[in-house]
Structures are given as C-alpha cells and as structure tokens.
Design a protein around this motif. Structure first.
Motif, PDB file in Angstrom:
ATOM      1  N   GLY A  60       0.833  -1.198   0.000  1.00 37.26           N
ATOM      2  CA  GLY A  60       0.000   0.000   0.000  1.00 37.26           C
ATOM      3  C   GLY A  60       0.868   1.248   0.000  1.00 37.26           C
ATOM      4  O   GLY A  60       2.089   1.184  -0.070  1.00 37.26           O
ATOM      5  N   PRO A  61       0.235   2.444   0.057  1.00 39.74           N
ATOM      6  CA  PRO A  61       0.989   3.700   0.093  1.00 39.74           C
ATOM      7  C   PRO A  61       1.836   3.761   1.341  1.00 39.74           C
ATOM      8  O   PRO A  61       1.374   3.512   2.452  1.00 39.74           O
ATOM      9  N   PRO A 121      -7.228  -4.652  -1.445  1.00 40.06           N
ATOM     10  CA  PRO A 121      -6.279  -5.771  -1.468  1.00 40.06           C
ATOM     11  C   PRO A 121      -7.005  -7.062  -1.808  1.00 40.06           C
ATOM     12  O   PRO A 121      -8.162  -7.259  -1.434  1.00 40.06           O
ATOM     13  N   PRO A 122      -6.341  -7.930  -2.570  1.00 34.05           N
ATOM     14  CA  PRO A 122      -7.001  -9.191  -2.924  1.00 34.05           C
ATOM     15  C   PRO A 122      -7.335  -9.986  -1.673  1.00 34.05           C
ATOM     16  O   PRO A 122      -6.769  -9.790  -0.603  1.00 34.05           O
ATOM     17  N   LYS A 145      -6.493 -12.215   3.765  1.00 38.42           N
ATOM     18  CA  LYS A 145      -6.464 -13.370   4.651  1.00 38.42           C
ATOM     19  C   LYS A 145      -5.096 -13.536   5.284  1.00 38.42           C
ATOM     20  O   LYS A 145      -4.973 -13.838   6.492  1.00 38.42           O
ATOM     21  N   THR A 146      -4.036 -13.315   4.506  1.00 36.79           N
ATOM     22  CA  THR A 146      -2.688 -13.424   5.059  1.00 36.79           C
ATOM     23  C   THR A 146      -2.465 -12.375   6.149  1.00 36.79           C
ATOM     24  O   THR A 146      -1.917 -12.666   7.223  1.00 36.79           O
ATOM     25  N   LEU A 147      -2.911 -11.140   5.887  1.00 32.92           N
ATOM     26  CA  LEU A 147      -2.765 -10.081   6.897  1.00 32.92           C
ATOM     27  C   LEU A 147      -3.571 -10.387   8.151  1.00 32.92           C
ATOM     28  O   LEU A 147      -3.110 -10.175   9.272  1.00 32.92           O
ATOM     29  N   ASP A 148      -4.787 -10.883   7.947  1.00 37.55           N
ATOM     30  CA  ASP A 148      -5.622 -11.225   9.097  1.00 37.55           C
ATOM     31  C   ASP A 148      -4.925 -12.226   9.999  1.00 37.55           C
ATOM     32  O   ASP A 148      -4.850 -12.065  11.225  1.00 37.55           O
ATOM     33  N   LEU A 149      -4.420 -13.293   9.385  1.00 36.95           N
ATOM     34  CA  LEU A 149      -3.772 -14.336  10.183  1.00 36.95           C
ATOM     35  C   LEU A 149      -2.487 -13.832  10.821  1.00 36.95           C
ATOM     36  O   LEU A 149      -2.223 -14.089  12.007  1.00 36.95           O
ATOM     37  N   ALA A 150      -1.663 -13.112  10.041  1.00 42.35           N
ATOM     38  CA  ALA A 150      -0.389 -12.633  10.584  1.00 42.35           C
ATOM     39  C   ALA A 150      -0.606 -11.642  11.717  1.00 42.35           C
ATOM     40  O   ALA A 150       0.070 -11.695  12.766  1.00 42.35           O
ATOM     41  N   VAL A 165      -4.609  -0.084   4.841  1.00 37.27           N
ATOM     42  CA  VAL A 165      -5.637  -1.108   4.644  1.00 37.27           C
ATOM     43  C   VAL A 165      -6.831  -0.750   5.517  1.00 37.27           C
ATOM     44  O   VAL A 165      -6.765  -0.812   6.745  1.00 37.27           O
ATOM     45  N   LYS A 166      -7.925  -0.363   4.888  1.00 40.42           N
ATOM     46  CA  LYS A 166      -9.088   0.140   5.610  1.00 40.42           C
ATOM     47  C   LYS A 166     -10.149  -0.915   5.830  1.00 40.42           C
ATOM     48  O   LYS A 166     -11.309  -0.581   6.068  1.00 40.42           O
TER      49      LYS A 166
END
Length: 940
Positions: free
Chosen positions: A81-82, A122-123, A128-133, A166-167
C-alpha cells in the motif's frame, strides 16, 4: 478437519519454514498458489489456532525466531500500500496525505471491502494473510518478552503503515489490537505515539462500523494514555471527542464499558483539551446517566470520570446542568456511609465536590442537595483531616451566601474553623489555574502584557496628548496588574503586630505584593471567621470558648507573624457592644488576660507545657491590653452598665459568678465596681463559688487573678502589712532565759520538774511558770495536788512539742525554740509536732506562744523556701491567723500569677466544704481590713 489433525506439514518447524520463505519471496510475486500460497496459509492458520494458543506456545515461537519473519511478512504487506511519509525519526505518517496520494478513502458508510477505483482493495488472499499474521502478532504481544522483541525488531512502524493503508475492518481491528498490546510497555507506547498512530486510530474509530473493531481501537487509545504527556497528546490530537460521540450514541454494553474505561484513563489529570472535547462531543449527559448503570464497573468508572472533569472550570457549569452535582454528592454520601470504605476511595469525590463549590450555579445545587451537611461531616471527621484545608477553602465560595452561612453557623462551622487555624497542613496537591472558578473566566490574549481595556485607555491617552507614545505608559499599571488601593491603617491592632507582606501568590506584580496580607494555609478559615464576625451580633458563634481558644492559639502559636485579619477579628468582637455579655458569660475577658497578658494558655494549666520560648510576649501583652481596653469602653458605657447590672442581679447563678469574676478586668470606674462588687454582693458571690464545682477549666486561675486585680483596685497605692524578706539566720537573736536551767550547775536551781509521757524530766521554775499562764497558775499555785508536787506530769505531750512551751513559760521570746517542732517545706503539717505544739499552747492558755508558733510556721512554709503547695498545708491547720497568712501570700502584690493560682487551688482543696474561713480570710485581704501580725515574705 485438516486443521484439527496434527500432520508433519503442520509442525512448528514447517510453519516457521513457510513463514521464512514467504518473508523472503514477498507477497507480490506471481507464484503458483498451489505451491506457495496454500502452504503459507496453512502455516499461518496452524500457528494461530494451535501453536500460539498452546501452553508455552508463544515462548517457543519467540525462542525459535518466529517473530522476525512474521514482522518481515507484515513489512512486505505494508509495502503493498501507500508508504507513510518519512519525515525523520519520530515523525508521524500523515494519513491525509497518504490518502490523497492513493486516491479517495472509502466512505465511513461503505462496506469494509469497498474501495475507490483509484485504490483497488487488497485481494482476498492478501487480506487473509494479513488477518492471520496480525492475529498471531497480537496474540504474541500479550507476553512481555515478545513485546520487547517486537519493539527491538522495529515492528511498530509496519503496523502503523497497515493501519493507514488497509481500511478493512477486520485488519483495522487486529492492527489496533496488536498496537494496544504493545502499548502496555512504556517504551513501546512512546514509539507508537512517535510513529503517528493516534490520528489513524481516531480515523479508524470514526470510520469503522464493527463493534469489535471499535472496542480494539478504544482499548488501544486507553493503553496509549499511560502518562500525563501522552494523555495530553491524545487530547490535542482529537482522541476524546469521538469517544464522547460514540458514548452519546448509546452503543452496546461491551463497547460502553470500553468507552468509559478509555475516558477514565484520558481524564486523569484532566486537561483543558480533554474537557473541551468531551463537552463538545455531548458526553456529559450520557456520563451522568451511566452513573446509575447496573454494572458496577461502568458505574464506578463513570463517577471517577465526572470527578476528574471537575478539575477544569470551563466544564463544571455544564456538568452541574447535566446533574453531576447530585450524582457526585450521592456517591460520596454513599461511600461515607459504608463502614468498610477506605478514605482513598472518597478522596477524588471530596476533591470534585470542593471544586464544584467554585461556581455560583453549582453552589446553589450543592446547597439544595444537602452538600453543606456533607461538607460539615467531613470537617468533623478526624479520619478526613487531610482534606480539611480543601473543604474549608471550598466553603469560602459561600462567603456572600447569607442563607448558606446561616446554615453553616447552625451546623457548628465556627468552632471547627477555629480549630483549623493551628491544625496540620493536608497533603492535598495545589490546583492549577484551569481549576479556577468559571464565574470569572480568564481573558485569553496572545500576549500577557496588556488587556484590551488597557489598550483602549492607552490609545485615548496618546490621542489626547497625555502620553507621547506607548512606551510612556507602563504595562504594570494595567487593570490586570495594578495594585489595589491600600487599606486604611488598622488603628485597632498594635503597630508591633503588623506583619511584613512577604508572602504573595505567584503571578502577581511586585508592586501589588507591597499591600497584600500573607495568605497561608489558615487564610480561608480566617476569611470565613472574619465574615462571621461582621454580623450585627456574632457573639453566639464567635464569642465562645472554642472559637476564642482557636483564635488565640493561632495568634500566639503561629510559626510566623500572625495574619492581621485574625487581629482585626478579635478587635471587631471586643468593640461590638452586642458581644459584651457573651465575653462575660464565656469567661472570654479572663481568657484574653490570662493568655495574652499573663502568658498562660489553657494547655499550660495546671502543668506548664514544654515548648519553645515565645519571642513576642510583649507584643501579645500589648494586644491583650488593647482588647481588654476595648471591653472596658463597652462595659463603662450606659449600655454596658445596664447589661452588667442586669447580669449580676438577675442572671443565672453561673452568669452571676462569671460577671463578678470579670468585673475587675473590665471596670475601672470606682463607682461602678464598688456598687456591683461590694454593695451588691458580687465579691462574696465570687468567693462562695470557689469551693463549688468549677464552671470553667481555668476558673480558679481566673478567680485568683480577679481577686488580685480587685485588691489592686481597692488599695491602689498601699498593700497589706507584709514582712520583708529577711532570711531567718540573720534575725537578731534574743537571749534565751530557759537555757541556764539546763546546765550542770543551773542558776537558779529549778524547784520543779515536768514529767513527760516518754519519761523525760524537764526542769522549771514554779514561780515563772505560774505567772506565764492562767492554766499553770491554777495548776501550780492553786488547790490542785500538783501545787504540792515537785514532779508534775504533763500528759499527751512529746519532747519536741514541750520544748517551746518550757521556753515560753520562762520568758523566752524569739529565741528560736518555736522553730524546733516545725517540719521543713514539703512535709505535711497535719499530725506533725508543730500541730501538737499549737494544740498544747491553746490548751495551756498561751496565746503568745500560739502566735509565735504560727509565725514560725509561716516563716518556714510561706517564706522564701516555701511554695504554692505549702499554702494548702498551712491552711489545713485551721488557725485563723495562719489562714490570713495564706490569703496574704496568695493575693500579695507582685506574686507570680501561676503560683497565686496554684496556691488558691491548694486553699480550695484544704477548705473542702467549709468555705467560711477561706471566704473571710480572702475577703479581709482583698478589702485591706485584716488585722494581725506579720505576713510571710514573697518570692516569685
């Protein structure tokens, strides 16, 4: 399911390997999802659901180095992201600039997955990767070692970047949760502030619609408020108003609890910005409503928030309008009613209630809600002594509320205030300028130097030609800085008691301090007492024993010069005719003389209190004489004469005694005191009261001083006959006429022997013995058998008691034989050989010997070696001449006031219920009509 079954591909080693590989490859590469993404997703899922949640799993994950690749993965996700602006160390990434560079941000009402065309969302794979991490990182940050490791590895800035870029609500939720956990460490909390996370959290709070996300953001803001500096930064960055607006929207119970907990932390040491935002956000009304919430945690947190808000004057009127006064009073009353409630739980409420007294509108509400009674209860409670100065300062707000002052006086405020003058200082902290009363809000100008009204005056002076320019007019003479006009000279207080104006509040000009009175911790109490003393008749409140004792204790015991206000209060009371009778009834005039003129305080009687030497006793004496002179002016006026006459003739028995005792102190006109004390029986009334129960702890001290003053009025130039202080061993010796009979060759030879009970034979001359006393004339020269006997028995006589009798029978006068049976000072006279000798002298009709023995007793026990404790011993012998000796010793001019009073105490104890002899002896000495011989010498 596959996640529930342990497989080799789900082991910690496999998960760490996949995490490391993904961190190195990056999330933006175009790899086959079957060979890269699926193993990463499985690894993250296994870490979150199995390894991290297991006992000791977080520790193992950290020990195996899992945090480094996890943070690297998040950095690569943030890079998608920015990027935040890099303005230097400690700078905050600007969410506004980033949003502008990447396109418009999604509207608050849009779905979490919605995004603008310029910024594609975001795809799903990345989300999902961000959520888990983020979930794994947030769980790991519940452990202190992991929080320190994340900070060391620089994991805070990637989280802030994700929060900015990421909003999605779920990602915002987990990011805020991770930041909230990290903020539990003070060092990490500071780094989060420096990274600029606060504006992003505030933005997320207003944009997201999910309750769980809001709770995580609110919790993060609460944890970031860990110090006064951080709380101020949060308030200045607008974190308080969104919380208040959410609270006003009546959220669900879980969010409500989170909001009040966050507001409680943010309102500690409440800043002006915090109070303003909470008020503008409409949070006061909901907070007052939540004070009655059924859940205890919400209720107690809300009440503490309201108490914290009271530190800001700008919000107190609105808080009172919302019903906060009644809420805080009710809670404080409830906590004081609990037997097990600790003082610490009451302290913030006491402070809040006292601060609410600074505005008139809240004072009216507090008075109507029973707050005065509650504050008075605090002043009476010794356990609340640390808050007493604060409570007294709060009551100053009611200074011009006559209704409230009347109620406070009826509740007994005045004696409590007097007791506060010399009390211990509390440990309460000083309030800042922002806690000042909002009835007179401070004018906020960019510069301190000049007020607007002064600038107008300055312009007018320049336009009219009175001043050449602004430099000719000093800003120190602006309306904000110029000193008040000096008070007229206080003619009622001695010049020696005027105190230097050394103390001044901060922020005042040096010019103003020259005319200001010192304002110490006793200032509020003195101000209230001064207000009470200005009533038309303040006698019922101020001219009482406790009030006068408090004022005099402050005047004489203050560590520095006493406040002139205290001296003016005393002068005002003694100059008020309405207070004259109260000064008489309460023994106030006698107390003024004893404490100020004679230097004897109630604590110094009867035992002298150990304390530092008074450095200004002459100043206290000057003040006392001035106050008594004021009372004399009132007493000798037509009104005073009528009041004293009515009191002495028609008052209660206690009032009549008090009037008779006080008259010698405040009456100098002979016609007045003679008529009241002598013609109308005031003196006898006072003397008869000596042996009755004392109406005042210092009654006998006052009475001794009063009788001494009256004696000086009756005989202003002369004094009763008093023996000069001549040591006994310097008296001119008289020849002993009995000694020649005691030698081996007596001349003349004795023709008679007296036989004592002990068998001792004492030689004597029959002719000399018969002529010395009618008793011995009848015994030795009459028709009794002893007239024919050469050995005459004398029954019931010891040798020591018989010795002065034989000397006297043979013509000895002043040879020293009378001193033999008298014990030294400190030993009892009752039952001694001196009492036996006196009884024998009376039995044998030897009045001259009686007088000589009494003179010997007086010289030894009431002379230079005697003390006030000997006076009662001498009086107990029951001899009229000795009683006169005792009265002269007690009331003699120049006698020490303390010794005089102690002697009178001894006389009263010796007299018991037989007050007649004591009354007559004292009356004769006072009136100067006593007859008799010499008195004892005096020694102060």
């Amino acid at each position: 399911m596959a996640a529930a079954k342990s497989t080799p591909t789900d082991s910690l080693s496999f998960c760490l390997a996949q995490l490391t590989a993904a961190a190195g490859e990056g999330l933006g590469g175009r790899k086959d999802t079957a060979t890269s993404e699926t193993p990463l997703g499985r690894a993250l899922l296994a870490l979150r659901t199995r390894h991290v949640k297991a006992a000791g799993g977080i520790e193992r994950f950290r020990a195996r180095g899992g945090l480094r690749p996890l943070l690297a993965l998040l950095r690569r996700a943030a890079a998608a992201g920015p990027a935040p602006s890099q303005a230097g160390a400690g700078s905050a990434p600007s969410s506004v600039e980033s949003a502008a560079s990447s396109g418009p941000a999604p509207s608050p009402g849009s779905a979490p997955s919605a995004a603008s065309p310029a910024t594609p969302s975001p795809p799903a794979r990345l989300r999902k990767t961000l959520d888990l991490a983020l979930s794994i990182l947030a769980n790991c940050c519940t452990e202190g070692a992991c929080r320190a490791e994340v900070r060391r590895l620089g994991g805070i800035l990637p989280l802030v970047t994700i929060l900015q870029c990421v909003k999605t609500d779920s990602i915002q939720n987990r990011t805020a949760r991770a930041l909230g956990n990290l903020a539990m460490e003070p060092e990490s909390c500071g780094d989060i502030h420096c990274a600029g996370a606060v504006p992003l959290l505030v933005e997320s709070l207003t944009a997201c619609q999910d309750s769980q996300c809001r709770q995580s953001v609110v919790r993060a803001l609460r944890n970031l408020a860990d110090s006064p500096q951080h709380r101020l930064a949060l308030a200045q960055q607008g974190a308080v108003r969104p919380l208040a607006e959410l609270l006003a929207a009546a959220p669900d119970p879980a969010l409500t609890l989170a909001l009040v907990r966050a507001l409680l932390e943010l309102s500690r040491g409440c800043s002006r910005a915090c109070a303003e935002q909470l008020s503008l956000g409409g949070g006061l009304g909901p907070l007052v409503g939540l004070a009655s919430h059924p859940k205890r945690a919400v209720r107690e947190a809300t009440i503490l928030i309201l108490a914290n808000l009271c530190a800001q004057g700008l919000v107190r009127p609105a808080l009172g309008n919302a019903g906060g006064v009644e809420v805080l009073l009710g809670e404080l009353r409830r906590r004081r009613g609990l037997n097990g409630a600790s003082p610490a739980s009451q302290q913030p409420l006491v402070r809040a209630v006292c601060l609410l007294c600074r505005e008139a509108i809240n004072r009216a509400r507090l008075r109507d809600a029973g707050g005065l009674e509650l504050l008075m209860g605090l002043l009476r409670d010794p356990r609340a002594s640390a808050w007493h100065p604060r409570v007294v300062a709060a009551l100053v707000g009611f200074l011009y509320d006559t209704g409230a002052l009347g109620r406070l006086q009826a509740l007994g405020l005045v004696p409590l205030l007097a007791g506060q003058l010399c009390g211990e200082a509390g440990d309460e902290e000083e309030e800042g300028r922002e806690a000042a009363s909002w009835d007179f809000p401070e004018e906020r100008t960019p510069e301190r130097a000049e007020a607007g009204s002064f600038r107008s005056l300055q312009s007018w002076l320049i336009s009219e030609g009175y001043a050449a320019g602004p430099g000719d007019i000093s800003p120190d003479w602006s309306p904000e800085c110029c000193p008040p006009p000096p008070e007229p000279a206080d003619l009622t207080s001695p010049t020696s008691l005027r105190t230097p104006r050394a103390l001044r509040p901060p922020g005042r000009s040096p010019t103003a301090s020259a005319t200001e009175e010192p304002w110490g911790r006793e200032g509020p109490a003195l101000l209230l007492l001064s207000r009470f003393s200005q009533a038309p008749d303040p006698s019922g409140a101020l001219v009482t024993g406790p009030a006068l004792c408090g004022l005099l204790a402050y005047v004489t015991g203050a560590p520095g010069p006493p406040s002139p206000r205290a001296l003016r209060i005393l002068a005002r009371l003694t100059c008020n005719p309405a207070c004259l009778e109260a000064f008489v009834r309460s023994y106030g005039a006698a107390l003024l003389r004893a404490w100020l003129v004679l230097g004897v305080a109630p604590d110094d009687w009867p035992a002298l209190r150990t304390r530092q030497a008074r450095r200004s006793q002459h100043q206290h004496r000057e003040l006392g004489e001035m106050l008594l002179q004021n009372l004399t002016v009132q007493a000798e006026s037509p009104f005073g004469v009528g009041a004293l006459t009515h009191l002495l003739l028609s008052g209660s028995p206690e009032d009549r005694v008090a009037c008779a005792l006080t008259l010698p102190f405040i009456c100098r006109k002979p016609s007045l005191w003679r008529r009241l004390l002598l013609d109308q029986g005031g003196l006898r009334l006072l003397l008869s009261a000596l042996t009755r129960p004392a109406p005042h702890p210092l009654f006998l001290f006052f009475a001794a001083d009063s009788l001494s003053c009256l004696q000086g009025l009756v005989s202003p130039t002369g004094s009763p006959a008093i023996l000069p202080a001549i040591p006994l061993d310097l008296d001119p010796p008289s020849p002993c006429l009995y000694e020649p009979l005691l030698g081996p060759a007596p001349m003349p030879a004795p023709d008679l022997h007296f036989l004592l009970d002990s068998g001792l034979r004492l030689p004597a001359q029959r002719a000399a013995s018969a002529t010395a006393s009618p008793f011995f004339r009848a015994l030795l020269a009459g028709s009794f058998a002893e007239a024919q006997m050469d050995l005459v028995p004398l029954r019931g006589l010891s040798p020591s008691a018989a010795w002065p009798i034989l000397h006297h029978l043979h013509g000895c006068r002043g040879c020293g034989a009378a001193l033999g049976p008298v014990p030294p000072p400190g030993q009892p006279l009752l039952g001694s050989e001196a009492e036996e000798a006196l009884e024998a002298a009376g039995r044998f009709l030897l009045p001259g010997l009686e007088e000589e023995l009494e003179e010997a007793v007086g010289r030894i026990h009431l002379g230079p070696q005697g003390g006030p404790e000997s006076v009662g011993e001498v009086f107990r012998l029951g001899r009229p001449r000795l009683a006169a000796h005792c009265a002269r010793w007690t009331l003699g001019p120049g006698q020490c006031p303390r010794k005089r009073a102690l002697a009178l105490v001894g006389l009263v104890e010796a007299a018991g219920e037989e007050a007649g002899p004591l009354t007559e002896a004292l009356l004769a000495v006072v009136m100067g009509v006593e007859s008799g011989g010499k008195g004892p010498s005096l020694d102060c």
